[in-house]
Design an enzyme around this catalytic site. Sequence first.
Site, PDB file in Angstrom:
ATOM      1  N   GLY A  45     -38.972 -22.236  30.919  1.00 38.38           N
ATOM      2  CA  GLY A  45     -37.858 -22.673  29.826  1.00 38.38           C
ATOM      3  C   GLY A  45     -36.872 -23.008  29.761  1.00 38.38           C
ATOM      4  N   ASP A 101     -32.180 -21.972  30.768  1.00 42.35           N
ATOM      5  CA  ASP A 101     -32.202 -21.349  29.369  1.00 42.35           C
ATOM      6  C   ASP A 101     -31.690 -20.644  28.689  1.00 42.35           C
ATOM      7  OD1 ASP A 101     -34.350 -19.493  30.256  1.00 42.35           O
ATOM      8  OD2 ASP A 101     -35.542 -20.127  29.332  1.00 42.35           O
ATOM      9  N   ASP A 104     -29.701 -13.440  30.533  1.00 45.54           N
ATOM     10  CA  ASP A 104     -30.022 -11.953  29.903  1.00 45.54           C
ATOM     11  C   ASP A 104     -29.610 -11.060  30.738  1.00 45.54           C
ATOM     12  OD1 ASP A 104     -31.646  -9.857  28.800  1.00 45.54           O
ATOM     13  OD2 ASP A 104     -33.570 -11.321  29.040  1.00 45.54           O
ATOM     14  N   LYS A 132     -27.002 -13.646  26.103  1.00 46.20           N
ATOM     15  CA  LYS A 132     -26.880 -12.776  25.972  1.00 46.20           C
ATOM     16  C   LYS A 132     -25.740 -12.045  26.099  1.00 46.20           C
ATOM     17  CE  LYS A 132     -32.157 -12.660  25.253  1.00 46.20           C
ATOM     18  NZ  LYS A 132     -33.068 -11.339  25.112  1.00 46.20           N
ATOM     19  N   PHE A 153     -35.197 -11.359  21.337  1.00 40.85           N
ATOM     20  CA  PHE A 153     -36.465 -11.776  21.485  1.00 40.85           C
ATOM     21  C   PHE A 153     -35.992 -12.719  20.865  1.00 40.85           C
ATOM     22  CE2 PHE A 153     -39.222 -13.365  23.357  1.00 40.85           C
ATOM     23  CZ  PHE A 153     -39.550 -13.504  24.300  1.00 40.85           C
ATOM     24  N   VAL A 154     -35.709 -13.977  21.444  1.00 37.24           N
ATOM     25  CA  VAL A 154     -36.173 -15.719  20.942  1.00 37.24           C
ATOM     26  C   VAL A 154     -36.602 -16.359  21.358  1.00 37.24           C
ATOM     27  CG1 VAL A 154     -33.391 -15.640  19.979  1.00 37.24           C
ATOM     28  CG2 VAL A 154     -33.432 -16.131  22.335  1.00 37.24           C
ATOM     29  N   ASP A 160     -39.851 -18.801  25.815  1.00 36.72           N
ATOM     30  CA  ASP A 160     -41.220 -18.700  25.336  1.00 36.72           C
ATOM     31  C   ASP A 160     -42.022 -16.997  24.684  1.00 36.72           C
ATOM     32  OD1 ASP A 160     -41.136 -17.780  28.209  1.00 36.72           O
ATOM     33  OD2 ASP A 160     -43.090 -17.525  27.926  1.00 36.72           O
ATOM     34  N   ARG A 166     -43.363 -22.666  22.612  1.00 37.27           N
ATOM     35  CA  ARG A 166     -41.990 -23.374  23.281  1.00 37.27           C
ATOM     36  C   ARG A 166     -41.571 -24.842  22.374  1.00 37.27           C
ATOM     37  NH1 ARG A 166     -40.602 -21.671  28.334  1.00 37.27           N
ATOM     38  NH2 ARG A 166     -42.525 -20.741  29.717  1.00 37.27           N
TER      39      ARG A 166
HETATM   40  P1  IMP Z   1     -33.178 -12.986  32.699  1.00 38.15           P
HETATM   41  O1  IMP Z   1     -32.940 -11.430  32.727  1.00 38.15           O
HETATM   42  O2  IMP Z   1     -31.817 -13.183  33.007  1.00 38.15           O
HETATM   43  O3  IMP Z   1     -33.498 -13.047  34.406  1.00 38.15           O
HETATM   44  O4  IMP Z   1     -33.744 -14.086  32.652  1.00 38.15           O
HETATM   45  C1  IMP Z   1     -34.669 -14.268  32.990  1.00 38.15           C
HETATM   46  C2  IMP Z   1     -35.848 -15.227  32.277  1.00 38.15           C
HETATM   47  O5  IMP Z   1     -35.971 -14.194  31.233  1.00 38.15           O
HETATM   48  C3  IMP Z   1     -35.085 -16.329  31.156  1.00 38.15           C
HETATM   49  O6  IMP Z   1     -35.292 -17.134  32.207  1.00 38.15           O
HETATM   50  C4  IMP Z   1     -36.353 -16.374  30.211  1.00 38.15           C
HETATM   51  O7  IMP Z   1     -37.474 -16.876  30.766  1.00 38.15           O
HETATM   52  C5  IMP Z   1     -36.643 -14.953  29.873  1.00 38.15           C
HETATM   53  N1  IMP Z   1     -35.839 -14.325  28.674  1.00 38.15           N
HETATM   54  C6  IMP Z   1     -35.183 -14.288  28.721  1.00 38.15           C
HETATM   55  N2  IMP Z   1     -34.710 -13.701  27.462  1.00 38.15           N
HETATM   56  C7  IMP Z   1     -35.406 -13.647  26.391  1.00 38.15           C
HETATM   57  C8  IMP Z   1     -35.674 -14.258  25.357  1.00 38.15           C
HETATM   58  O8  IMP Z   1     -34.890 -13.602  24.284  1.00 38.15           O
HETATM   59  N3  IMP Z   1     -36.592 -14.941  25.141  1.00 38.15           N
HETATM   60  C9  IMP Z   1     -37.103 -15.926  25.580  1.00 38.15           C
HETATM   61  N4  IMP Z   1     -37.734 -15.878  27.350  1.00 38.15           N
HETATM   62  C10 IMP Z   1     -36.378 -14.891  27.145  1.00 38.15           C
HETATM   63 MG    MG Z   2     -36.791 -19.065  32.180  1.00 31.21          MG
END
Ligand code: IMP
Ligand code: MG
Length: 186
Positions: A45, A101, A104, A132, A153-154, A160, A166
Amino acid sequence: MDAEIDSILISRERIAARVAEMGGQIASAYGDRDPCLTLVAILSGAVIFLADLIRHIPQEMKLALIAVSSYPGTSVASRGPKIVRDIEEDLAGRHVLVVDDILDTGNTLRLVQEAIREHGPTSLRTAVLLRKRDKAPPEVTVDFVGFDIEDVFVVGYGLDYDNLYRNYPHIATLRVAAPAIASRRS
Ligand code: IMP
Ligand code: MG
């Protein structure tokens, strides 16, 4: 591809302006003297963000890559992130900047930051393009944030859905219902 895009949340022009600004902030944070800087980008990402960002940081730097998988196969429930490609650069004594990227749940960054700390870097900072706002846990520290967004979700600009979109130049939402997408993302 355009037919499946719902709405553009952040245009490519706004992204470009903010990424340039972030590059300036990062450059000033590290100062002029040889910073022994290594950027660690989280695949896949972060690649588009990384490519644009580093051209706004004039200091000498090395690049390292790490890959983390959160949603193996088509599983609906996250089994927790796992490092699937480890860092090959030596990070001991380096100033490390993690580039991702989006922040979340923070599980990915928590894992990556812990893994990097084991290498004994001189310092560890993190830059994310998106955060977020209401989900990011306070204990996962990020030092540079491009945009705070709602919990939607973006896709686009590296982000992606099922490894697609992407290359879409803007950050956008999809027409498909968000829960269906979130359960399938990788
Ligand atoms: P985490 O939940 O912070 O561990 O997020 C992990 C990964 O989930 C990020 O690095 C992204 O690759 C993916 N991700 C989280 N939210 C989104 C979204 O809204 N769109 C696309 N990928 C996402
Ligand atoms: Mg990622």
